[in-house]
Design a protein around this motif. Structure first.
Motif, short mmCIF file in Angstrom:
data_model
loop_
_atom_site.label_atom_id
_atom_site.label_comp_id
_atom_site.label_asym_id
_atom_site.label_seq_id
_atom_site.Cartn_x
_atom_site.Cartn_y
_atom_site.Cartn_z
N GLN A 33 -8.30 3.81 4.38
CA GLN A 33 -8.40 3.59 2.95
C GLN A 33 -7.26 2.68 2.51
N THR A 34 -7.62 1.70 1.71
CA THR A 34 -6.59 0.81 1.20
C THR A 34 -5.66 1.57 0.25
N GLY A 35 -4.43 1.13 0.20
CA GLY A 35 -3.51 1.71 -0.77
C GLY A 35 -3.83 1.28 -2.20
N ARG A 36 -4.82 0.41 -2.34
CA ARG A 36 -5.16 -0.16 -3.66
C ARG A 36 -6.20 0.65 -4.43
N ALA A 144 -6.83 -10.86 1.54
CA ALA A 144 -7.18 -9.79 2.48
C ALA A 144 -5.98 -8.88 2.70
N LEU A 145 -4.78 -9.48 2.85
CA LEU A 145 -3.59 -8.67 3.05
C LEU A 145 -3.26 -7.85 1.81
N ASP A 146 -3.43 -8.50 0.63
CA ASP A 146 -3.14 -7.77 -0.61
C ASP A 146 -4.10 -6.61 -0.83
N GLY A 148 -5.32 -4.84 1.67
CA GLY A 148 -5.21 -3.90 2.78
C GLY A 148 -6.40 -3.98 3.72
N VAL A 149 -6.91 -5.19 3.93
CA VAL A 149 -8.02 -5.38 4.86
C VAL A 149 -7.47 -5.48 6.27
N VAL B 57 -4.63 -9.19 12.24
CA VAL B 57 -3.99 -8.53 11.09
C VAL B 57 -2.53 -8.19 11.41
N LEU B 61 0.65 -9.37 9.28
CA LEU B 61 1.67 -8.44 8.78
C LEU B 61 3.07 -8.85 9.26
N TYR B 81 5.97 -2.17 0.16
CA TYR B 81 5.02 -3.28 -0.01
C TYR B 81 3.79 -3.07 0.87
N ILE B 83 2.83 -0.14 2.30
CA ILE B 83 2.13 1.10 1.95
C ILE B 83 1.25 0.88 0.73
N ASP B 84 1.72 0.04 -0.21
CA ASP B 84 0.90 -0.30 -1.38
C ASP B 84 -0.45 -0.86 -0.95
N ARG B 85 -0.46 -1.60 0.12
CA ARG B 85 -1.69 -2.29 0.53
C ARG B 85 -2.48 -1.52 1.58
N TYR B 86 -1.79 -0.99 2.58
CA TYR B 86 -2.50 -0.36 3.69
C TYR B 86 -2.42 1.17 3.70
N GLY B 87 -1.78 1.74 2.70
CA GLY B 87 -1.69 3.19 2.65
C GLY B 87 -0.61 3.71 3.58
N TYR B 88 -0.42 5.04 3.58
CA TYR B 88 0.63 5.64 4.40
C TYR B 88 0.38 5.45 5.88
#
Lengths: 190, 151
Positions: A33-36, A144-146, A148-149, B57, B61, B81, B83-88
């Motif tokens: 799951q994305t952090g977004r 994509a990075l923003d 969380g892909v 990816v 990163l 930064y 974690i905001d995007r990819y979660g914990y």
């Protein structure tokens, strides 16, 4: 009586452990799951895949519920879901493509040929059907990075105000659509 | 011969220099970068960190971490930064939240309960033993009996 109950404790712990491990058998570690989630679409300015002059921004996407589908012609699973996505488009779902270019890496001196890519995409969409209203080209994978892909295909459900409601990694098929996307979409349109 | 060694060493030095293509303003930043790429987890090749993984990816990163570090961002800022995007998921160190508190509490709980159980059982076992006057007399009698036999 009390002793008997105490003797049951190891057994109960064992049962709990079994339930926990059994569930683990059916978990999908790829389901990230994305952090977004629940946040606004990140801001971006990216070109259209098919036109040199057109630039897209996050504000251009507001006003309608849409799916943002991350895909690439290099990705077999993406190609497999194109025909189902086309069916969804015919049912009135608005799908916007985020073209995730994998091969291009300036650090390795790769040359990027937009015309070749356009021809490839056109040929593919002619074969499978075209589910997209339009495609955004994310050459350097910054959006994509923003978002969380981590790869393709991935799909986001975004509401009218630009809030990200769902994130799905992997292909979309009828089962996934019915279980995950359709109920949420119903909520939004009612 | 000596010249040969010198040339050899020079070649080695330059080979090392080309391998490390990341450039940093100071050693501290380089250190931060190294730590971060070993602590952040690749979302694609799971169970690899982003320094180790060859996935696209992971490279993205790494590049992002590099540019953030070079902007002077601290380690925690870069982790936030990501974690905001990819979660914990993206960080190997899980945060303490209501969902993960069990990871810290459960081991302590098990140790405490285990020791508690041992202490409880020993106390119970020792309080069960009763030693009466009759037992004492019997013991003394038996001791005398055996002492006599040995003599």
């Amino acid at each position: 009586m009390n002793r008997k109950l105490l003797g049951l404790i190891p057994f109960l712990i064992f049962i709990l452990l079994c339930v926990f491990l059994y569930q683990g058998l059916f978990g999908n570690p790829r389901e990230l799951q994305t952090g977004r989630l629940g946040q606004q679409m990140p801001s971006f300015t990216l070109p259209d895949l098919m036109s040199d002059s057109k630039q897209w921004q996050e504000s251009d996407l507001l006003g309608e519920v849409y799916l943002l589908n991350v895909w690439g012609t290099w990705c077999p699973t993406c190609v497999a879901e194109l025909s189902y996505l086309t069916e969804l488009r015919e049912q009135g779902v608005r799908i916007i493509g985020l073209y995730y270019e994998q091969g291009y890496d300036p650090d390795f001196g790769d040359q990027f040929d937009i015309n070749k890519l356009r021809a490839e995409v056109n040929a593919m969409l002619a074969r499978t059907g075209n589910p997209y209203q339009f495609n955004i080209l994310d050459l350097k994978r910054t959006l994509a990075l923003d978002l969380g892909v981590s790869g393709a295909p991935e799909t986001f459900l975004v509401d009218k105000q630009g809030k990200i409601l769902l994130h799905h990694t992997g292909d979309i098929n009828q089962r996934v659509w019915r279980a995950k996307f359709a109920p949420k979409l119903m909520e939004l349109t009612q | 011969m000596r010249l040969m060694i010198v040339i050899f060493l020079m070649v080695c030095g330059s080979a090392f220099a080309t391998e490390d293509r990341y450039e940093f303003a100071n050693a501290e930043r380089e250190n931060t970068f190294r730590e971060l790429t070993h602590e952040l987890r690749c979302p694609k090749c799971q169970n690899q960190n982003i320094a180790d993984s060859d996935a696209v990816v992971a490279k993205d990163l790494r590049d992002k971490v590099l540019s953030l570090v070079n902007e002077g961002k601290s380690k925690d800022e870069v982790i936030d930064y990501m974690i905001d995007r990819y979660g914990y998921f993206v960080h190997y160190q899980p945060p303490v939240t209501p969902a993960t508190i069990i990871l810290w509490v459960l081991p302590i709980f098990i140790v405490v309960v285990g020791f508690g159980f041992i202490v409880f059982r020993q106390k119970k076992a020792s309080s069960k033993q009763t030693w009466s006057e009759q037992d004492e007399q019997l013991l003394n009698k038996l001791i005398k009996q055996y002492q006599r036999r040995e003599q």
